[in-house]
Design an enzyme around this catalytic site. Structure first.
Site, short mmCIF file in Angstrom:
data_model
loop_
_atom_site.label_atom_id
_atom_site.label_comp_id
_atom_site.label_asym_id
_atom_site.label_seq_id
_atom_site.Cartn_x
_atom_site.Cartn_y
_atom_site.Cartn_z
N HIS A 376 0.83 -1.21 0.00
CA HIS A 376 0.00 0.00 0.00
C HIS A 376 0.86 1.25 0.00
O HIS A 376 1.77 1.40 0.83
CB HIS A 376 -0.92 0.01 1.23
CG HIS A 376 -1.91 1.14 1.20
ND1 HIS A 376 -2.06 2.04 2.22
CD2 HIS A 376 -2.79 1.52 0.26
CE1 HIS A 376 -3.01 2.92 1.90
NE2 HIS A 376 -3.46 2.63 0.72
N GLU A 481 -16.50 1.66 0.95
CA GLU A 481 -16.04 2.47 2.10
C GLU A 481 -17.06 3.53 2.49
O GLU A 481 -17.16 3.90 3.66
CB GLU A 481 -14.69 3.11 1.80
CG GLU A 481 -14.72 4.07 0.63
CD GLU A 481 -13.37 4.69 0.29
OE1 GLU A 481 -12.35 4.21 0.78
OE2 GLU A 481 -13.35 5.66 -0.49
#
Ligand code: NOJ
Ligand code: CA
Length: 678
Positions: A376, A481
């Site tokens: 990430h 999300e």
């Protein structure tokens, strides 16, 4: 005017046909779509498109304007018309289907003016739509080109219905789609999807956006939408030099809504794989230290609730290994997240882990268990800080056996920080030319180390996965999300609109599979507005070669029956067929596993309960299939009874029609396996 006349004479001599004097035209292989170009009485280049005799694009402008040269906007004549065609099949290394047919007719128009300036318009017409682009050959005076405007218009049928998001919102592409008449649109991102009063479906977008800026659409006069190229911070829209070509401007066309979903237009207009052997690009499923941060029970930054610890990552690796998932994403592993990380673009290190995250040990633990770390890189909108560390960052991940990195560019639209050679900061757009190149920089740099990229806060997809198959997925719309903290969370119709809009551009890392739908209690507005069965269906209806298994391990333990579908469902397909759907209402896809015999079906509806009748014509003839069906149970409803699920088996075959009841905000997921001995 003289030039125009002589050109028409050349044209007349070339084709010996009077119909070509005023205009040149090219039709799709099946003849249903016709693209016509003409030079009007003011010597301006115009085009129109018909589909089954319906005029879907009325007389619309073409052309480019420059800061330092006279524009390609009027005074041009068609000097040459050259026709061509192609009918070829090509293979995707991974994808929604393995084989793609590129069947089109092409017309290349060479245009010239009295001063000897030249440009070309290349048009390709497929049975599922059209693409056209401008090509500017090398010529005197075009060594440096600053494009200040593109004139391309789309004059759309009045009274059409549109599904769209605004083109200039601070939240980039992460918006709720609106369903309105054209009059309500000021600016829109593409894909912009419409249904005309005659019932035709069309979607406007672009393909192969490289070293150029993206466009949004602006309504200039009633029903006339003009391209607006996203400018640099200094106002120039594209900085280039001849020769250059623009991305393709595309219009997908179909009578049925499902025809848009079965179209390969965007991929067909991209260049072939530039990376050679890409066996190392790995589709699959991943879990992650992720949802807990969105639920705010853990933090990206350091402290007592730090999510990315060695122990927590090992727990996730164990869970992935137990269920056959390929990777574990770890967010918040690196120095830089403390404080308001949205504004930490200058602070992120892409090589230094927090002390409680032993990156070598964790990666080694994963390797032992056959689970890879998923990397990430959050840039918080500072690509300069990222570029400075990029080589080292990807080297580190490569050394740890990481094959996939999720990148992030969290920053408001227009707030990407670019620091020039004099140290002066400028603020750019996510979809301008500067960022188009920055995104591609990360993809190319990663490819050198056999790493694939999943971009969040991306530029819109224009099919570049064909050329760079390691650009494996991206966000670029409101994802799951938003259900954790979005106001409002995604309504039930959101995932009945996405396939027909955002997803026409390419795969999306939506991150399905939340099982604890009511994490703040059943009465809270902050929740996942679907049934449990619909979360399963999303693995099939929202295509991505990498799919997240997004919830916390402990929440899956509560629904082992439903979880089995997530364990089973593949992410790479031999074939995909949209078998039913209407934009914004419902959608159903059937997909055949790549390298296998099992078919999967996913169907989702909006807030309306409905019963779909799905003919199973996609199944192999003369084969009995055991269908494992996961559908909304009796009384299921996304708000009042979301967990009611029926899991059952049926024997089904090709001639059967499956009646599939979907609850309000519900869905169904099915695995068809040939019965033993077949
Ligand atoms: C936004 C991304 O979409 C999300 O998935 C990620 O967790 C955060 N940025 C932090 O990088
Ligand atoms: Ca609806």
């Amino acid at each position: 005017m003289d030039i125009f006349r002589s050109a028409t004479i050349i044209l007349f001599l070339l084709f010996g046909s009077e119909t070509l004097l005023a205009q040149a035209m090219v039709a799709s292989p099946d003849g249903r779509i016709v693209f016509a170009v003409q030079v009007n009485e003011r010597d301006e280049l115009r085009y129109s498109v018909t589909f089954d005799q319906e005029q879907v694009i009325r007389d619309s402008a073409l052309g480019l304007r420059f800061r330092d040269q006279a524009g390609f906007d009027s005074g041009f004549a068609i000097l040459e018309v050259s026709m061509g065609s192609r009918d070829e099949q090509w293979e995707q290394p991974w994808g929604e289907r393995r084989l793609v047919r590129d069947h089109h007719k092409q017309m290349l128009l060479t245009l010239g003016d009295a001063d000897g300036r030249r440009f070309a318009l290349r048009i390709r017409v497929f049975n599922d739509g059209i693409g056209f682009r401008y090509e500017v050959p090398a010529q005197d005076g075009f060594e440096t080109v600053n494009i200040v405007d593109e004139l391309t218009e789309f004059h759309l049928p009045a009274e059409s219905t549109a599904w769209w998001i605004a083109g200039n919102d601070y939240n980039r592409y992460e918006l709720l789609y609106r369903t309105t008449g054209l009059a309500d649109i000021e600016t829109a991102h593409t894909p912009l999807t419409l249904r005309t009063p005659a019932g035709t479906h069309l979607s406007i977008h672009e393909a192969a956006l490289v070293d150029y800026s993206a466009f949004t659409l602006v309504q200039r006069r009633d029903n006339i939408f003009k391209t607006r190229l996203r400018p640099w911070s200094d106002g120039i829209r594209v900085k280039t030099s001849a020769p250059f070509k623009t991305p393709w401007r595309t219009i997908q066309l179909s009578q049925q809504a499902t025809g848009l979903l079965n179209s390969n237009l965007i991929l067909n207009l991209n260049e072939p794989n530039a990376l050679g052997d890409v066996d190392w690009v790995e589709p699959g499923k991943y879990i992650g230290i992720w949802w807990a941060m969105h639920l705010k029970t853990h933090t990206w930054g350091s402290g007592p609730n730090h999510g990315a610890t060695t122990a927590e990552t090992k727990r996730y690796i164990d869970f992935a290994a137990e269920h056959g998932f390929d990777g574990v994403l770890v967010e918040g592993w690196n120095i830089g997240w403390d404080g308001e990380w949205f504004y930490n673009g200058d602070l992120f290190s892409f090589t230094k882990p927090y002390p409680d995250f032993e990156i070598d040990a964790v990666a080694a633990y994963g390797r032992e268990k056959g689970v890879r770390l998923v990397g990430h890189h959050e840039t918080s909108g500072n690509p300069v800080n990222y570029a400075a560390q990029m080589q080292d960052a990807f080297d580190l991940y490569q050394s740890l056996g990481v094959r996939q990195v999720k990148t992030g560019y969290v920053a408001d639209a227009g707030h990407i920080k670019r620091v020039d050679e004099n140290g002066v900061a400028h603020y750019e757009w996510h979809d301008g030319q500067y960022m188009a190149s920055e995104y591609l920089r990360s993809v190319k740099e990663a490819a050198r180390r056999k790493i694939s990229i999943n971009t969040h806060e991306p530029i819109k997809d224009t099919g570049l996965r064909r050329t760079y198959p390691n650009w494996i997925s991206r966000e670029g719309a409101r994802g799951q999300e938003f259900n954790a903290w979005g106001v409002p969370p995604n309504p039930p119709e959101h995932t009945a609109i996405l396939p027909y809009t955002r997803m026409l551009s390419g795969p999306m890392d939506f991150t399905p599979g939340i099982f604890n739908l009511t994490f703040e209690g059943a009465d809270s507005e902050q929740r996942v507005s679907t049934t449990l069965a619909k979360q399963l269906a999303l693995y099939v209806t929202l295509y991505s070669p990498i799919q997240m298994v997004a919830d916390l391990p402990e929440n899956y333990a509560k629904h082992p029956g439903a979880f089995q579908f997530i364990v089973d469902v593949p992410t790479d397909w031999e074939q995909s067929i949209a078998v039913a759907g209407e934009v914004g209402d419902y959608v159903a896809f059937a997909r055949l596993e790549r390298g296998g015999k099992d078919w999967y079906l996913g169907a989702t509806t909006d807030e309306q309960a409905r019963k779909l009748e799905i003919p199973l014509g996609f199944l192999e003839p003369d084969v009995r299939y055991i269908a494992q069906i996961y559908r909304d149970g009796p009384g299921a409803h996304w708000r009042s009874n979301p967990y009611a699920i029926t899991i059952e088996e049926q024997i089904l075959r090709q001639g059967d029609t499956l009646a599939l009841p979907l609850a309000a905000g519900g869905g169904a997921a099915i695995r068809f396996t040939p019965a033993a001995g077949q």
